[in-house]
Motif scaffolding. Structure first.
Motif: not given
Length: 58
Positions: A23-27
């Motif tokens: 998912p990648g990273s939201p931060t």
């Protein structure tokens, strides 16, 4: 298989048919243009729609 750690969004299928999702990273976007996360639907043990969401730049 859902995995992470690299912070690089990825959606592919291995030669044997295994779906690989990161998912990648939201931060922390780590060399990526956007922070990201994924959502998916699962019904009766079957993976349905997978959506990669990009967050606005700060």
């Amino acid at each position: 298989m859902i995995f992470g750690h690299s912070h690089i969004p990825w959606d592919t299928e291995a030669p044997g048919g295994l779906r690989l999702l990161n998912p990648g990273s939201p931060t922390d976007r780590r060399r990526q243009p956007y922070c990201t996360y994924m959502t998916c639907t699962v019904a009766d043990g079957v993976l349905g729609e997978v959506v990669l969401h990009r967050l606005p730049r700060r």
